[in-house]
Design an enzyme around this catalytic site. Structure first.
Site, PDB file in Angstrom:
ATOM      1  N   ASN A 148      -2.761  40.814 -12.095  1.00  0.00           N
ATOM      2  CA  ASN A 148      -2.338  39.877 -13.150  1.00  0.00           C
ATOM      3  C   ASN A 148      -1.126  39.033 -12.754  1.00  0.00           C
ATOM      4  O   ASN A 148      -1.051  37.860 -13.113  1.00  0.00           O
ATOM      5  CB  ASN A 148      -2.118  40.608 -14.486  1.00  0.00           C
ATOM      6  CG  ASN A 148      -1.076  41.676 -14.411  1.00  0.00           C
ATOM      7  OD1 ASN A 148      -0.872  42.292 -13.372  1.00  0.00           O
ATOM      8  ND2 ASN A 148      -0.393  41.905 -15.508  1.00  0.00           N
ATOM      9  N   GLU A 244       3.734  52.249 -12.955  1.00  0.00           N
ATOM     10  CA  GLU A 244       3.968  51.138 -13.896  1.00  0.00           C
ATOM     11  C   GLU A 244       2.596  50.822 -14.486  1.00  0.00           C
ATOM     12  O   GLU A 244       1.761  50.199 -13.828  1.00  0.00           O
ATOM     13  CB  GLU A 244       4.527  49.916 -13.155  1.00  0.00           C
ATOM     14  CG  GLU A 244       5.859  50.155 -12.465  1.00  0.00           C
ATOM     15  CD  GLU A 244       7.042  50.248 -13.418  1.00  0.00           C
ATOM     16  OE1 GLU A 244       6.899  49.824 -14.580  1.00  0.00           O
ATOM     17  OE2 GLU A 244       8.089  50.759 -13.009  1.00  0.00           O
ATOM     18  N   CYS A 278       1.035  43.274 -18.914  1.00  0.00           N
ATOM     19  CA  CYS A 278       1.352  44.595 -19.460  1.00  0.00           C
ATOM     20  C   CYS A 278       2.346  44.434 -20.601  1.00  0.00           C
ATOM     21  O   CYS A 278       2.428  45.295 -21.462  1.00  0.00           O
ATOM     22  CB  CYS A 278       1.914  45.479 -18.363  1.00  0.00           C
ATOM     23  SG  CYS A 278       3.280  44.715 -17.478  1.00  0.00           S
TER      24      CYS A 278
HETATM   25  P1  NAD Z   1      -6.276  48.860 -11.613  1.00  0.00           P
HETATM   26  O1  NAD Z   1      -5.744  50.210 -11.954  1.00  0.00           O
HETATM   27  O2  NAD Z   1      -7.709  48.605 -11.773  1.00  0.00           O
HETATM   28  O3  NAD Z   1      -5.943  48.484 -10.094  1.00  0.00           O
HETATM   29  C1  NAD Z   1      -4.608  48.464  -9.613  1.00  0.00           C
HETATM   30  C2  NAD Z   1      -4.630  48.674  -8.110  1.00  0.00           C
HETATM   31  O4  NAD Z   1      -5.081  49.994  -7.821  1.00  0.00           O
HETATM   32  C3  NAD Z   1      -5.561  47.726  -7.356  1.00  0.00           C
HETATM   33  O5  NAD Z   1      -4.928  47.303  -6.176  1.00  0.00           O
HETATM   34  C4  NAD Z   1      -6.753  48.622  -7.038  1.00  0.00           C
HETATM   35  O6  NAD Z   1      -7.479  48.237  -5.895  1.00  0.00           O
HETATM   36  C5  NAD Z   1      -6.066  49.953  -6.799  1.00  0.00           C
HETATM   37  N1  NAD Z   1      -6.924  51.136  -6.936  1.00  0.00           N
HETATM   38  C6  NAD Z   1      -8.110  51.253  -7.573  1.00  0.00           C
HETATM   39  N2  NAD Z   1      -8.566  52.525  -7.473  1.00  0.00           N
HETATM   40  C7  NAD Z   1      -7.640  53.222  -6.779  1.00  0.00           C
HETATM   41  C8  NAD Z   1      -7.513  54.592  -6.382  1.00  0.00           C
HETATM   42  N3  NAD Z   1      -8.438  55.496  -6.675  1.00  0.00           N
HETATM   43  N4  NAD Z   1      -6.404  54.970  -5.701  1.00  0.00           N
HETATM   44  C9  NAD Z   1      -5.430  54.080  -5.412  1.00  0.00           C
HETATM   45  N5  NAD Z   1      -5.491  52.772  -5.763  1.00  0.00           N
HETATM   46  C10 NAD Z   1      -6.589  52.342  -6.437  1.00  0.00           C
HETATM   47  O7  NAD Z   1      -5.387  47.848 -12.460  1.00  0.00           O
HETATM   48  P2  NAD Z   1      -5.592  46.276 -12.566  1.00  0.00           P
HETATM   49  O8  NAD Z   1      -6.810  46.038 -13.388  1.00  0.00           O
HETATM   50  O9  NAD Z   1      -5.460  45.652 -11.240  1.00  0.00           O
HETATM   51  O10 NAD Z   1      -4.308  45.861 -13.397  1.00  0.00           O
HETATM   52  C11 NAD Z   1      -4.281  45.813 -14.780  1.00  0.00           C
HETATM   53  C12 NAD Z   1      -3.511  46.988 -15.349  1.00  0.00           C
HETATM   54  O11 NAD Z   1      -2.226  47.020 -14.765  1.00  0.00           O
HETATM   55  C13 NAD Z   1      -3.281  46.858 -16.836  1.00  0.00           C
HETATM   56  O12 NAD Z   1      -3.466  48.114 -17.442  1.00  0.00           O
HETATM   57  C14 NAD Z   1      -1.829  46.446 -16.920  1.00  0.00           C
HETATM   58  O13 NAD Z   1      -1.209  46.753 -18.130  1.00  0.00           O
HETATM   59  C15 NAD Z   1      -1.245  47.180 -15.777  1.00  0.00           C
HETATM   60  N6  NAD Z   1      -0.007  46.541 -15.369  1.00  0.00           N
HETATM   61  C16 NAD Z   1       1.172  47.213 -15.549  1.00  0.00           C
HETATM   62  C17 NAD Z   1       2.367  46.611 -15.212  1.00  0.00           C
HETATM   63  C18 NAD Z   1       3.685  47.318 -15.395  1.00  0.00           C
HETATM   64  O14 NAD Z   1       4.657  46.876 -14.806  1.00  0.00           O
HETATM   65  N7  NAD Z   1       3.761  48.367 -16.189  1.00  0.00           N
HETATM   66  C19 NAD Z   1       2.357  45.324 -14.681  1.00  0.00           C
HETATM   67  C20 NAD Z   1       1.140  44.678 -14.527  1.00  0.00           C
HETATM   68  C21 NAD Z   1      -0.036  45.303 -14.856  1.00  0.00           C
END
Ligand code: NAD
Length: 525
Positions: A148, A244, A278
């Site tokens: 995002n 996060e 988020c």
């Molecule tokens: P996601 O969990 O689908 O993916 C995040 C990352 O994890 C990607 O790079 C993905 O390839 C990787 N990943 C996937 N499976 C994995 C595994 N088994 N082991 C290790 N890594 C793996 O999240 P997304 O859809 O990319 O992002 C959206 C989410 O992120 C939303 O829930 C949002 O709220 C959250 N977010 C949180 C913050 C924060 O600072 N708290 C900031 C931005 C987004």
């Protein structure tokens, strides 16, 4: 603009990148395998001692170059990030790029203070001893980032880890690989020493391989579901993780709020980055007495939003991740079925691209998915409450707790409500912007995760603390050392003196213990 796709070898798995704006194929990228991860982590480990041993000034000479490249190339970078994500160019500049030089400026001033060895106040019970706290890097840090804000959510943790002397292996999101390549280019152009920064494109399998590799820490930003997997894998080693995760942020509009300001903020906070934040406003609580007037202002603002491709001067682009369209549509449909009023938008836009209309949902109740789960899309759910007490109770009665905001003309009351909100950050008469304040620690509570970055905490997240106590050696013994023979009554007297606050008795006891130890009292020697 052309996209440089990675040259692929037939035996390797690849993934394609499509434009969120019109569905055009933009490139093909290799999925890094477990052995790629292993090799990258080994390079990062080899580079770690040399990087750690540089002075802060020497390390900052590299960050100067990062700052300079972003200043010089900002426009091109913004275009590429917007092509990758579909977000307006204004957002790419403001929310992705601008924060990087600002954070470097901040840390250039603060890191020398935060990371230097600190001498503590002498402790009465430890006369002649001096205590210090110092920090040393955790080692090789694996950073896994989401789509995002694919630039800043990768680069800020990377910089925070590197400043302290860690080396970094980044796994950017497979949804935004153009930005992943841009980050690789940035650190290459800044001529970081070999192995200090490694970037591995790939999907969840690459992320899982990184979590299971020989790294010393994982910094993860993403969904709760993946965060759980990351934490479970890290527990096997065990290595520290920082998570996060998602949010369902509350905005509380009190009776005495500046309504126009609050309405415009609600729409910016709900639809900025197409609601894929988020820290988006995902639950807008409005006090009954001003509800109708306020909702009308919000409705007018939503109607003004311009939706389109980044180059069309739009306020809001398409969803970046195609899979998110289904989640958003399902949440809106569920709300409609359970009695909500769709006051604006409510459906995907006709034509190519992953566009969803800016959607205002009224009469939202707690049983709706749109209330309970993170929507992560251009939807603003509004909840009418009797007063701000009901609002804060409802805001807190939720599994997430990332950020939030309170809107009131009474700052004192605002701060009081902000303190009571169960979240990592809460603003009064403002929202989202606090995330960009480099001095403020950022992170969640409850299912929004744990750990903090930004501010001094953002450096400490990547450091081990070491405590050092130095004793003078003018005495041959210490009061607690052997032998114990005949010492118990004296120790007990000292103990009672200490706990009773009688320092004369306690100090006398210590003195007697020293004498008894020195003279080997009671041992017959
Ligand atoms: P996601 O969990 O689908 O993916 C995040 C990352 O994890 C990607 O790079 C993905 O390839 C990787 N990943 C996937 N499976 C994995 C595994 N088994 N082991 C290790 N890594 C793996 O999240 P997304 O859809 O990319 O992002 C959206 C989410 O992120 C939303 O829930 C949002 O709220 C959250 N977010 C949180 C913050 C924060 O600072 N708290 C900031 C931005 C987004």
């Amino acid at each position: 603009m052309t996209v440089q796709a990675t040259v692929t070898d037939d035996s390797r798995e690849t993934f394609d990148k499509f434009s969120p704006v019109d569905g055009r194929k933009l490139g093909t990228y290799e999925i890094s395998t477990a052995s790629d991860v292993e090799a990258a982590v080994a390079r990062a480990r080899e580079a770690a001692p040399r990087w750690r041993d540089l002075s802060l000034d020497q390390r900052f000479s590299y960050f100067d170059r990062i700052r300079e490249i972003i200043r010089r190339e900002g426009e091109r970078y913004a275009q590429q990030i917007s092509e990758d994500t579909g977000k307006p160019l204004v957002d790419s500049l403001m929310t992705e790029l601008m924060s990087i030089p600002l954070f470097i400026d901040y840390y250039e001033k603060e890191a020398p203070k935060a990371l230097k060895r600190r001498r503590l106040m002498p402790q009465l019970l430890f006369p002649g001893k001096t205590s210090y706290i110092e920090y040393f890097p955790k080692g090789v840090v694996g950073i896994i980032s989401p789509w995002n804000f694919p630039f800043q959510l990768a680069v800020i943790p990377m910089i925070s880890a590197l400043i302290g002397g860690n080396t970094v292996v980044l796994k950017p999101s497979e949804v935004t690989p153009i930005t992943g390549e841009l980050i690789r280019e940035l650190f290459e152009e800044a001529s970081f020493p070999k192995g200090v920064v490694e970037v591995l494109q790939g999907d969840g399998s690459t992320g899982a391989a990184l979590t299971g590799s020989d790294v010393d820490m994982i910094f993860f930003t993403g969904s709760v579901a993946t965060g759980r997997k990351v934490m479970a894998a890290a527990a096997e080693k065990p290595i520290p993780v920082e998570l996060e995760l998602g949010g369902k942020d509350a905005m509380i509009v009190c009776e005495d709020a500046h309504l126009e300001r609050a309405a415009r903020a609600a729409v910016w906070g709900g639809f900025l980055n197409c609601g894929q934040m988020c820290v988006s406003v995902e639950r807008l609580f409005v006090v009954e007495s001003i509800y109708d007037e306020f909702v009308e202002l919000v409705r007018e603002e939503v109607a003004r939003l311009r939706v389109g491709a980044p180059d069309e001067g739009s306020d809001m682009g398409p969803l970046t991740f195609s899979g998110q369209l289904g989640v958003v549509a399902r949440h809106v449909e569920d709300a409609r079925e359970k009695g909500a009023t769709i006051a604006a938008g409510g459906k995907s836009k006709e034509g190519p691209g992953q566009f969803f209309e800016p959607t205002l949902v009224l009469d939202v109740t707690t049983d709706m998915e749109i209330y309970r789960e993170e929507t992560f899309g251009p939807v603003l759910p509004v909840i009418k409450v009797a007063d701000d007490e009901e609002a804060i109770r409802m805001a807190n009665d939720h599994k997430y707790g990332l950020t939030g905001s309170v809107w009131t003309g009474d700052k004192k009351r605002g701060i009081e409500l902000a303190s009571r909100m169960e979240s990592g950050q809460t603003s009064v008469n403002d929202l989202v912007t606090s995330v960009g304040n480099p001095a403020l620690p950022f992170g969640g509570v409850k299912q929004s995760g744990f750990g903090r970055y930004h501010g001094h905490e953002g450096l400490y997240s990547f450091m081990h603390q070491k405590a050092i106590m130095v004793s003078g050696d003018f005495m041959s013994v210490e009061p607690f050392w052997f032998p114990y023979a005949a010492k118990y009554p004296t120790v007990f007297r000292t103990f009672k003196g200490l706990l009773g606050g009688n320092m004369v008795t306690a100090l006398k006891g210590f003195w007697d213990m020293i004498q008894m130890t020195r003279n080997r009292a009671g041992t017959g020697e």
